[in-house]
Design a protein around this motif. Structure first.
Motif, mmCIF file in Angstrom:
data_model
loop_
_atom_site.group_PDB
_atom_site.id
_atom_site.type_symbol
_atom_site.label_atom_id
_atom_site.label_comp_id
_atom_site.label_asym_id
_atom_site.label_seq_id
_atom_site.Cartn_x
_atom_site.Cartn_y
_atom_site.Cartn_z
ATOM 1 N N ALA A 94 0.828 -1.205 0.000
ATOM 2 C CA ALA A 94 0.000 0.000 0.000
ATOM 3 C C ALA A 94 0.865 1.258 0.000
ATOM 4 O O ALA A 94 0.573 2.221 -0.709
ATOM 5 N N PHE A 97 2.247 2.183 -3.485
ATOM 6 C CA PHE A 97 1.362 2.461 -4.620
ATOM 7 C C PHE A 97 1.961 3.566 -5.479
ATOM 8 O O PHE A 97 2.582 4.496 -4.964
ATOM 9 N N LYS A 101 -2.620 5.434 -8.258
ATOM 10 C CA LYS A 101 -3.328 4.540 -7.343
ATOM 11 C C LYS A 101 -3.429 5.191 -5.957
ATOM 12 O O LYS A 101 -4.469 5.131 -5.294
ATOM 13 N N TYR A 102 -2.368 5.831 -5.528
ATOM 14 C CA TYR A 102 -2.335 6.474 -4.210
ATOM 15 C C TYR A 102 -3.393 7.573 -4.142
ATOM 16 O O TYR A 102 -4.156 7.661 -3.183
#
Length: 194
Positions: A94, A97, A101-102
């Motif tokens: 995560a 990313f 995407k973030y």
């Protein structure tokens, strides 16, 4: 969120590998303990000690029980290790990313949890600029205030207003869903043992 299956697949793959290694180690230790218990019971009889057959069987049964308990403890430790490794890997993924995407994840978090006028802190290691963050749709729609970057956040964002603080860092989100995630990871890595 797109790519969830790929992330889950990578997490499960990593966890399965580690779980298989730990499971094999646990099985080997338990088998060695059981073999040792049986060997000791056999030694008592072979050395000519006058042990009644019933007593020998009870000794073996007790040792088998202890070995079984030890095996279950080792398996539980292996499961916990696999779950911890999977959650740590999920956090790594995560936090890594890409910018697009973030921003998408931040947008979803702000849409779901931000209240009008909240102060928003961005994780210091976020791959997006302050301007990109403050220009996103949810930020402007909810009239949020940018409160800078926060070194202590493990990815994500933190919202604050006069009433509450909402830690929406990736670590906090994983922890908030830990019980559900643990069950899913355990079911995926150890399916026959559920």
């Amino acid at each position: 969120m797109e790519g969830k299956e790929a992330i889950v697949g990578r997490i499960i793959s990593d966890a399965e590998k580690k779980a298989a290694e730990r499971k094999a180690e646990a099985a080997a230790r338990a088998d060695a303990a059981l073999a040792d218990a049986k060997a000791r019971a056999g030694e008592y009889l072979a050395n000519g000690r006058r042990v009644l057959e019933k007593e020998a069987a009870e000794i073996v049964a007790r040792r088998e029980t202890v070995a079984g308990l030890d095996r279950r403890k080792l398996m539980l430790a292996a499961k916990r290790g696999a779950v911890e490794a999977a959650l740590a890997r999920a956090l790594e993924i995560a936090r890594a990313f890409d910018k697009k995407k973030y921003l998408s994840v931040l947008e979803d978090l702000l849409q779901a949890y931000a209240e009008e006028g909240d102060a928003a802190e961005l994780a210091a290691d976020a791959p997006v600029s302050d301007r990109e963050f403050t220009s996103c749709k949810a930020f402007t729609e909810k009239k949020l205030r940018f409160a800078g970057r926060n070194e202590s956040l493990a990815g994500g964002v933190r919202l604050e207003n006069d009433v509450c603080v909402k830690d929406l860092s990736f670590r906090a989100l994983l922890e908030a869903n830990r019980n559900e995630l643990e069950r899913e990871i355990a079911a995926a890595v150890f399916p026959a043992e559920q």
